[in-house]
Design a protein around this motif. Structure first.
Motif, PDB file in Angstrom:
ATOM      1  N   PRO A 135      10.489   4.838   6.112  1.00 17.60           N
ATOM      2  CA  PRO A 135      10.253   4.570   4.682  1.00 17.60           C
ATOM      3  C   PRO A 135       9.134   3.565   4.453  1.00 17.60           C
ATOM      4  O   PRO A 135       8.458   3.608   3.434  1.00 17.60           O
ATOM      5  N   TRP A 136       8.932   2.667   5.411  1.00 15.08           N
ATOM      6  CA  TRP A 136       7.821   1.712   5.310  1.00 15.08           C
ATOM      7  C   TRP A 136       7.473   1.166   6.696  1.00 15.08           C
ATOM      8  O   TRP A 136       8.268   1.238   7.625  1.00 15.08           O
ATOM      9  N   ILE A 137       6.266   0.624   6.795  1.00 10.47           N
ATOM     10  CA  ILE A 137       5.778  -0.016   8.012  1.00 10.47           C
ATOM     11  C   ILE A 137       5.089  -1.316   7.603  1.00 10.47           C
ATOM     12  O   ILE A 137       4.348  -1.351   6.621  1.00 10.47           O
ATOM     13  N   VAL A 138       5.335  -2.380   8.369  1.00  7.48           N
ATOM     14  CA  VAL A 138       4.696  -3.673   8.104  1.00  7.48           C
ATOM     15  C   VAL A 138       3.559  -3.865   9.085  1.00  7.48           C
ATOM     16  O   VAL A 138       3.729  -3.734  10.295  1.00  7.48           O
ATOM     17  N   GLU A 139       2.371  -4.204   8.546  1.00  8.21           N
ATOM     18  CA  GLU A 139       1.195  -4.470   9.369  1.00  8.21           C
ATOM     19  C   GLU A 139       0.795  -5.934   9.198  1.00  8.21           C
ATOM     20  O   GLU A 139       0.716  -6.437   8.065  1.00  8.21           O
ATOM     21  N   THR A 140       0.537  -6.635  10.290  1.00  4.06           N
ATOM     22  CA  THR A 140       0.224  -8.064  10.225  1.00  4.06           C
ATOM     23  C   THR A 140      -1.165  -8.390  10.767  1.00  4.06           C
ATOM     24  O   THR A 140      -1.474  -9.549  11.003  1.00  4.06           O
ATOM     25  N   SER A 141      -2.024  -7.395  10.941  1.00  2.12           N
ATOM     26  CA  SER A 141      -3.326  -7.639  11.555  1.00  2.12           C
ATOM     27  C   SER A 141      -4.325  -8.272  10.589  1.00  2.12           C
ATOM     28  O   SER A 141      -5.313  -8.865  11.011  1.00  2.12           O
ATOM     29  N   GLY A 142      -4.088  -8.156   9.281  1.00  2.00           N
ATOM     30  CA  GLY A 142      -5.020  -8.708   8.306  1.00  2.00           C
ATOM     31  C   GLY A 142      -4.702 -10.143   7.963  1.00  2.00           C
ATOM     32  O   GLY A 142      -3.815 -10.780   8.537  1.00  2.00           O
ATOM     33  N   ASP A 143      -5.468 -10.676   6.978  1.00  5.11           N
ATOM     34  CA  ASP A 143      -5.251 -12.058   6.548  1.00  5.11           C
ATOM     35  C   ASP A 143      -3.898 -12.207   5.866  1.00  5.11           C
ATOM     36  O   ASP A 143      -3.255 -13.242   5.950  1.00  5.11           O
ATOM     37  N   LEU A 144      -3.465 -11.152   5.170  1.00  5.12           N
ATOM     38  CA  LEU A 144      -2.146 -11.136   4.547  1.00  5.12           C
ATOM     39  C   LEU A 144      -1.364  -9.949   5.098  1.00  5.12           C
ATOM     40  O   LEU A 144      -1.942  -8.903   5.402  1.00  5.12           O
ATOM     41  N   PRO A 145      -0.032 -10.078   5.214  1.00  3.87           N
ATOM     42  CA  PRO A 145       0.761  -8.940   5.689  1.00  3.87           C
ATOM     43  C   PRO A 145       0.696  -7.783   4.695  1.00  3.87           C
ATOM     44  O   PRO A 145       0.650  -7.998   3.486  1.00  3.87           O
ATOM     45  N   VAL A 154      20.008  -1.839  -6.619  1.00  9.77           N
ATOM     46  CA  VAL A 154      19.640  -1.178  -5.364  1.00  9.77           C
ATOM     47  C   VAL A 154      18.162  -1.431  -5.049  1.00  9.77           C
ATOM     48  O   VAL A 154      17.786  -1.662  -3.890  1.00  9.77           O
ATOM     49  N   ARG A 155      17.336  -1.421  -6.093  1.00  6.74           N
ATOM     50  CA  ARG A 155      15.913  -1.717  -5.908  1.00  6.74           C
ATOM     51  C   ARG A 155      15.717  -3.111  -5.323  1.00  6.74           C
ATOM     52  O   ARG A 155      14.947  -3.307  -4.379  1.00  6.74           O
ATOM     53  N   ASP A 156      16.420  -4.092  -5.874  1.00  9.96           N
ATOM     54  CA  ASP A 156      16.283  -5.471  -5.393  1.00  9.96           C
ATOM     55  C   ASP A 156      16.780  -5.614  -3.962  1.00  9.96           C
ATOM     56  O   ASP A 156      16.221  -6.388  -3.174  1.00  9.96           O
ATOM     57  N   MET A 157      17.833  -4.871  -3.628  1.00  6.85           N
ATOM     58  CA  MET A 157      18.354  -4.905  -2.271  1.00  6.85           C
ATOM     59  C   MET A 157      17.326  -4.311  -1.291  1.00  6.85           C
ATOM     60  O   MET A 157      17.099  -4.854  -0.201  1.00  6.85           O
ATOM     61  N   LEU A 158      16.695  -3.199  -1.699  1.00  6.30           N
ATOM     62  CA  LEU A 158      15.671  -2.585  -0.863  1.00  6.30           C
ATOM     63  C   LEU A 158      14.468  -3.520  -0.710  1.00  6.30           C
ATOM     64  O   LEU A 158      13.933  -3.692   0.397  1.00  6.30           O
ATOM     65  N   ALA A 159      14.057  -4.150  -1.807  1.00  6.31           N
ATOM     66  CA  ALA A 159      12.924  -5.078  -1.750  1.00  6.31           C
ATOM     67  C   ALA A 159      13.224  -6.250  -0.830  1.00  6.31           C
ATOM     68  O   ALA A 159      12.345  -6.721  -0.101  1.00  6.31           O
ATOM     69  N   ALA A 160      14.473  -6.729  -0.855  1.00  7.52           N
ATOM     70  CA  ALA A 160      14.866  -7.831   0.020  1.00  7.52           C
ATOM     71  C   ALA A 160      14.814  -7.413   1.486  1.00  7.52           C
ATOM     72  O   ALA A 160      14.399  -8.193   2.355  1.00  7.52           O
ATOM     73  N   GLN A 161      15.224  -6.184   1.776  1.00  4.33           N
ATOM     74  CA  GLN A 161      15.176  -5.705   3.155  1.00  4.33           C
ATOM     75  C   GLN A 161      13.733  -5.578   3.642  1.00  4.33           C
ATOM     76  O   GLN A 161      13.412  -5.940   4.780  1.00  4.33           O
ATOM     77  N   ILE A 162      12.848  -5.102   2.753  1.00  6.99           N
ATOM     78  CA  ILE A 162      11.428  -5.016   3.103  1.00  6.99           C
ATOM     79  C   ILE A 162      10.874  -6.412   3.360  1.00  6.99           C
ATOM     80  O   ILE A 162      10.147  -6.653   4.330  1.00  6.99           O
ATOM     81  N   ALA A 163      11.231  -7.358   2.479  1.00 10.49           N
ATOM     82  CA  ALA A 163      10.755  -8.738   2.647  1.00 10.49           C
ATOM     83  C   ALA A 163      11.252  -9.335   3.957  1.00 10.49           C
ATOM     84  O   ALA A 163      10.534 -10.081   4.627  1.00 10.49           O
ATOM     85  N   SER A 164      12.478  -9.012   4.341  1.00 11.50           N
ATOM     86  CA  SER A 164      13.027  -9.492   5.607  1.00 11.50           C
ATOM     87  C   SER A 164      12.210  -8.961   6.777  1.00 11.50           C
ATOM     88  O   SER A 164      11.899  -9.700   7.728  1.00 11.50           O
ATOM     89  N   ASP A 165      11.834  -7.690   6.703  1.00 13.21           N
ATOM     90  CA  ASP A 165      10.991  -7.110   7.751  1.00 13.21           C
ATOM     91  C   ASP A 165       9.633  -7.813   7.805  1.00 13.21           C
ATOM     92  O   ASP A 165       9.075  -8.027   8.893  1.00 13.21           O
ATOM     93  N   VAL A 166       9.097  -8.158   6.627  1.00 13.49           N
ATOM     94  CA  VAL A 166       7.804  -8.839   6.577  1.00 13.49           C
ATOM     95  C   VAL A 166       7.905 -10.218   7.213  1.00 13.49           C
ATOM     96  O   VAL A 166       7.066 -10.608   8.040  1.00 13.49           O
ATOM     97  N   ASN A 174       0.848  -1.190   0.000  1.00 13.49           N
ATOM     98  CA  ASN A 174       0.000   0.000   0.000  1.00 13.49           C
ATOM     99  C   ASN A 174       0.884   1.240   0.000  1.00 13.49           C
ATOM    100  O   ASN A 174       1.582   1.511   0.967  1.00 13.49           O
ATOM    101  N   GLU A 175       0.881   1.971  -1.111  1.00 13.48           N
ATOM    102  CA  GLU A 175       1.685   3.185  -1.217  1.00 13.48           C
ATOM    103  C   GLU A 175       0.859   4.363  -0.710  1.00 13.48           C
ATOM    104  O   GLU A 175      -0.211   4.663  -1.243  1.00 13.48           O
ATOM    105  N   VAL A 176       1.352   5.026   0.324  1.00 16.14           N
ATOM    106  CA  VAL A 176       0.599   6.108   0.953  1.00 16.14           C
ATOM    107  C   VAL A 176       1.568   7.091   1.601  1.00 16.14           C
ATOM    108  O   VAL A 176       2.620   6.701   2.118  1.00 16.14           O
TER     109      VAL A 176
END
Length: 328
Positions: free
Chosen positions: A184-194, A220-232, A166-168
């Motif tokens: 830069p981002w926040i992970v929410e886990t309250s729904g059926d999917l993160p 750099v994009r892939d590295m950032l995406a991997a870091q986000i995925a790690s947080d998820v 969700n881009e906001v």
């Protein structure tokens, strides 16, 4: 929660796919092996499923409804309908199911046939009950809580381990996000999917994550995406462990569905010397002991990074940067 101005079913509507048939008009009707669909995952996989020239598919569907509640309720002309929909193509296919049996043994059965040309990717299959209520016909009095996925692009019937992005802009978005305006981002886990809330107010992050530019930008994009995925992975793991239910003996229960895969994958790296069952029990015990739980945090971070392929993407970014510097 949506409020309806009439009475609806409170009992569960459950259904399953019990058979899948590929069809090519005038040439063949081919029943697929049961490996093409999974009752546990609630998925039908049709990509490269034995025949690739099929034009249509017929799904065999069995549904169970709260029969006594149906009989005692203020409704008439009850119909049970299977509905297949896909948002990407706005396609919709329906079929009325037929009741077989009486009393508590009653079930509804039917065949839903859809054409390949009308669907493109992943369609949702649900079952709804409609009836005449208070003199108004066609009112939906109930629906299955869990849907099936009919996937034309999958070769195996497993649900994709998805996340919602969700881009906001956190500064003007929902109130609860505003205290995190510097993130830069926040992970929410309250729904059926993160859900990953990507802060468009953080300069450059949205443009970078959607970048298709130079090799260095993509690295750099892939590295950032991997870091986000790690947080998820980390956030979902903590959420699942915190919400584990137990049986009457106090033994932790697997949460089911895609969540089992998340726990199994993470536990294999966090407690590699344990079997899956023993690892689940161990993590449940340690979760209640602060010292033992804190000792596991480096292993949890390592497991999340491994699942997200952080090291591989970081290595690729470093190599791409090195090439870029040598060429400049």
């Amino acid at each position: 929660m949506k409020v309806y101005p009439y009475r609806r079913l409170t009992g569960e509507i459950a259904f399953k796919v019990t058979g899948v048939r590929q069809e090519l008009e005038g040439r063949y009707q081919h029943d697929l092996d049961t490996r093409s669909f999974s009752t546990q995952e609630r998925v039908v996989a049709l990509h490269q499923a034995e025949r690739d020239d099929w034009e249509s598919v017929r799904l065999t569907i069995s549904a169970a409804l709260p029969v006594k509640e149906l009989a005692d309720g203020p409704w008439t002309d009850v119909s049970v309908v299977a509905v297949l929909t896909e948002k990407a193509t706005n396609s919709r296919t329906t079929v009325r199911l037929t009741q077989e049996g009486r009393g508590t043994e009653a079930n509804w059965y039917g065949y839903l046939r859809f054409w390949r040309s009308a669907y493109r990717g992943r369609a949702d299959l649900t079952v709804v009950a409609v009836a005449t209520v208070d003199g108004v016909s066609g009112r939906m009095i109930g629906a299955s809580e869990e849907s099936w996925v009919v996937d034309l692009t999958a070769t195996t019937p497993t649900r994709q381990r998805e996340m919602v992005v969700n881009e906001v802009d956190f500064t003007v978005g929902p109130e609860w996000l505003r205290p995190f305006k510097d993130a830069p981002w926040i992970v929410e886990t309250s729904g059926d999917l993160p859900t990953v809330h990507l802060n468009t107010g953080f300069e450059g992050v949205s443009e970078l994550i959607n970048s298709m530019g130079s090799p260095l930008e993509r690295a750099v994009r892939d590295m950032l995406a991997a870091q986000i995925a790690s947080d998820v992975w980390t956030a979902v793991f903590h959420s699942l462990v915190s919400d584990l239910e137990t049986d009457e003996r106090g033994e932790p229960l697997w949460p089911g569905g895609w969540r089992d895969g998340v726990l199994q994958g993470m536990l294999a790296d966090i407690l590699p010397d344990h079997s899956e069952g023993d690892a689940l029990r161990e993590i449940h015990v340690r979760r209640s002991e602060s010292a033992a739980w804190n000792e596991l945090q480096p292993r949890i971070n390592y497991a999340a990074g491994r699942r997200a392929k952080v090291a591989r993407n970081l290595g690729a970014a470093i190599r791409t940067l090195d090439v870029s510097q040598r060429e400049s």
